[in-house]
Design a protein around this motif. Sequence first.
Motif, PDB file in Angstrom:
ATOM      1  N   SER A   1      -1.291  -9.224 -24.083  1.00 27.02           N
ATOM      2  CA  SER A   1      -0.331 -10.257 -23.687  1.00 27.02           C
ATOM      3  C   SER A   1       0.740  -9.745 -22.721  1.00 27.02           C
ATOM      4  O   SER A   1       1.938  -9.809 -22.996  1.00 27.02           O
ATOM      5  CB  SER A   1       0.327 -10.832 -24.956  1.00 27.02           C
ATOM      6  OG  SER A   1       1.046 -12.002 -24.663  1.00 27.02           O
ATOM      7  N   TYR A   2       0.296  -9.281 -21.552  1.00 24.81           N
ATOM      8  CA  TYR A   2       1.215  -8.769 -20.535  1.00 24.81           C
ATOM      9  C   TYR A   2       1.825  -9.935 -19.760  1.00 24.81           C
ATOM     10  O   TYR A   2       1.112 -10.786 -19.223  1.00 24.81           O
ATOM     11  CB  TYR A   2       0.460  -7.843 -19.588  1.00 24.81           C
ATOM     12  CG  TYR A   2       1.332  -7.123 -18.588  1.00 24.81           C
ATOM     13  CD1 TYR A   2       1.887  -5.888 -18.890  1.00 24.81           C
ATOM     14  CD2 TYR A   2       1.591  -7.678 -17.343  1.00 24.81           C
ATOM     15  CE1 TYR A   2       2.687  -5.210 -17.973  1.00 24.81           C
ATOM     16  CE2 TYR A   2       2.390  -7.011 -16.417  1.00 24.81           C
ATOM     17  CZ  TYR A   2       2.931  -5.787 -16.739  1.00 24.81           C
ATOM     18  OH  TYR A   2       3.728  -5.122 -15.829  1.00 24.81           O
ATOM     19  N   MET A   3       3.152  -9.980 -19.675  1.00 20.36           N
ATOM     20  CA  MET A   3       3.869 -11.064 -19.012  1.00 20.36           C
ATOM     21  C   MET A   3       4.747 -10.506 -17.893  1.00 20.36           C
ATOM     22  O   MET A   3       5.822  -9.952 -18.153  1.00 20.36           O
ATOM     23  CB  MET A   3       4.740 -11.820 -20.019  1.00 20.36           C
ATOM     24  CG  MET A   3       3.958 -12.461 -21.153  1.00 20.36           C
ATOM     25  SD  MET A   3       2.921 -13.820 -20.550  1.00 20.36           S
ATOM     26  CE  MET A   3       2.058 -14.273 -22.069  1.00 20.36           C
ATOM     27  N   PRO A   4       4.328 -10.627 -16.627  1.00 19.29           N
ATOM     28  CA  PRO A   4       5.166 -10.190 -15.520  1.00 19.29           C
ATOM     29  C   PRO A   4       6.243 -11.234 -15.194  1.00 19.29           C
ATOM     30  O   PRO A   4       5.961 -12.429 -15.147  1.00 19.29           O
ATOM     31  CB  PRO A   4       4.176 -10.052 -14.364  1.00 19.29           C
ATOM     32  CG  PRO A   4       3.100 -11.040 -14.681  1.00 19.29           C
ATOM     33  CD  PRO A   4       3.013 -11.120 -16.172  1.00 19.29           C
ATOM     34  N   VAL A   5       7.470 -10.777 -14.977  1.00 26.19           N
ATOM     35  CA  VAL A   5       8.600 -11.653 -14.645  1.00 26.19           C
ATOM     36  C   VAL A   5       9.393 -10.967 -13.539  1.00 26.19           C
ATOM     37  O   VAL A   5       9.754  -9.787 -13.674  1.00 26.19           O
ATOM     38  CB  VAL A   5       9.503 -11.899 -15.873  1.00 26.19           C
ATOM     39  CG1 VAL A   5      10.716 -12.740 -15.486  1.00 26.19           C
ATOM     40  CG2 VAL A   5       8.712 -12.578 -16.994  1.00 26.19           C
ATOM     41  N   PHE A   6       9.699 -11.693 -12.455  1.00 24.50           N
ATOM     42  CA  PHE A   6      10.463 -11.084 -11.371  1.00 24.50           C
ATOM     43  C   PHE A   6      11.953 -11.204 -11.662  1.00 24.50           C
ATOM     44  O   PHE A   6      12.471 -12.280 -11.912  1.00 24.50           O
ATOM     45  CB  PHE A   6      10.143 -11.744 -10.031  1.00 24.50           C
ATOM     46  CG  PHE A   6      10.775 -11.038  -8.868  1.00 24.50           C
ATOM     47  CD1 PHE A   6      10.353  -9.768  -8.506  1.00 24.50           C
ATOM     48  CD2 PHE A   6      11.809 -11.623  -8.146  1.00 24.50           C
ATOM     49  CE1 PHE A   6      10.932  -9.093  -7.438  1.00 24.50           C
ATOM     50  CE2 PHE A   6      12.401 -10.956  -7.078  1.00 24.50           C
ATOM     51  CZ  PHE A   6      11.961  -9.692  -6.721  1.00 24.50           C
TER      52      PHE A   6
END
Length: 561
Positions: free
Chosen positions: A306-311
């Motif tokens: 469950s990898y969640m990228p957020v800028f």
Amino acid sequence: MFSKNIKYNFKLKTAFLVVFSVCFQFSVLAQNQAWKPASFEVVKSNYKTFKTTQYAHVFSGSKHNIVRLSPELQGLQGVELPLNVYKNGTNTALQLKFKEPVQVLIGVFKENNTEYLQADKLQNAKLVLENGVTITGLPPVNVYAISYPKGTQTIHPGKGLFAVLGVAKNNQELAFRNAALPDGNLWNPTYIVEGFSDEKPLFEIIGGENKPVVEEGMPGTEGIQGGFEGGRVVKVGDTYHMFPTERAGEKGVDYYYDRVKTRIGHWTSKDAIHWKRESTIYQASGTYALTEDDNPMNDRRAAIWSYMPVFNEKANKWYGYYLAYTVSKEIEPNHSFGRIWRCESTVEGIDGIGGPYKDMGIIMEPGLDSEPWEGRQGVASFFPYKVGDKYFGFYSGAYPFNSWADYPKKSGKGWFVALAESKSLEGPWSRIKEGNNPIKTMHPFFVENPIVSQLPNGLYIAIFDGGPDGWGHHLPNMIAYSLSKDGKNWQEARYLPIETKVDKWWDIMRTPLCLIPEGNDVYTIVYAGIDLKRRFHPMGMVKVKLNKDVMESRLQELKRE
């Protein structure tokens, strides 16, 4: 001569058996073919009609829908009766006008209760399907055929609730069989299916790929034994970036290990259909725990999900939030004591999304501020989003403990979410405890991997896994969404029946990875699904279109609450 006769008789018997088998199969097939529909019109009422298919909305004023259907009924036209007036017996008699003699197909609920029409009150009715349809939240249904002549006829078989499932031509034999479909009470609570309810849908499913977009054997899938699960897709410029959980496993090891030895991949695409694998972001060890409790002797990064990228605009770099588990070989679930890690791209700017990434530490984990509902699996996912001048983060738990006395082995069932808050994406994050954890307004016991964004009018929308219809569960088996006016209080979920517009290649719908705006109110959803006949779990893609009028009415509705 004797030998020749034996061979001749054997061939004759074999030929007979083949012919008998073909005839029997043809008979069964013919028996289960859809019955021929007869046209009709509803007289002196505003009752709607419905096409008798999966998800058909059978009663107005309700959330009851068809989830199992005998093929004989497929494609007929039913009448949507008002639930409450039929249950309490205050309904006016239904009148239908026929152009020819017909057989009206009445669904009778197998429940000895005055709210339901009782089968022994029927007259001139023929039982044609036992357990012939499953309607969510309602008892098993037997289907009876009642003949009516040409002209305007009153359909009033008796007092109490029944279903008008279709009207068939009279010049056909409706052969009896027991369809053996399950009890609709197993689907409890009932739920709202977009496009199959009293309300107008927020999203129209406008199409997508009729087959998986990332499939076994495609370039990049080498070394992935079990396919994919959740994560996130984001769009940077004209490029989609997907960070799925890859159920890598090992060759020669059984499929159970696919969900233990996992890794996070980075894939790119220009159209969300054709994907190229770029790199591995993280690789789990796949090492089983030495003890059954949450012990530092165990490898706490045995499985990564469950990898969640957020800028982060302030820091001008991509952050990643992901889940690391201890893995038990003996206790359900084998994923245990989840911890949420934060990492940062070492390349600054929006184009640094591909990393490499460096770990910055754990932001949430089991501890003194955990609650029993977080269970054996919690903390089981995390997704942060900005609201005003602070951040909320959905965190989840699963396999709950009734109390801490049940720790660490005695867990129940349930997949829940709650909110944490922080002044920054870096943290520290603290669980919000206001007496309403976990959040059950979305669904009372299944919300998994929510991803949050905002609609054009400012409404927050969480898209998530709505739960399987399988593995002993009777959940919607669809992608779900929930709305919020403030990012904190969330509305009852609605479910997207995407198989009504694309070919259904999956048995169990799993996690949506995005809701990406494409312009002209069109959004892209990439999702994971499971074909139970296969080990490899592929990825799919679908497009939906936002109805802005419905969006505005939902906002006004939430403001009134």
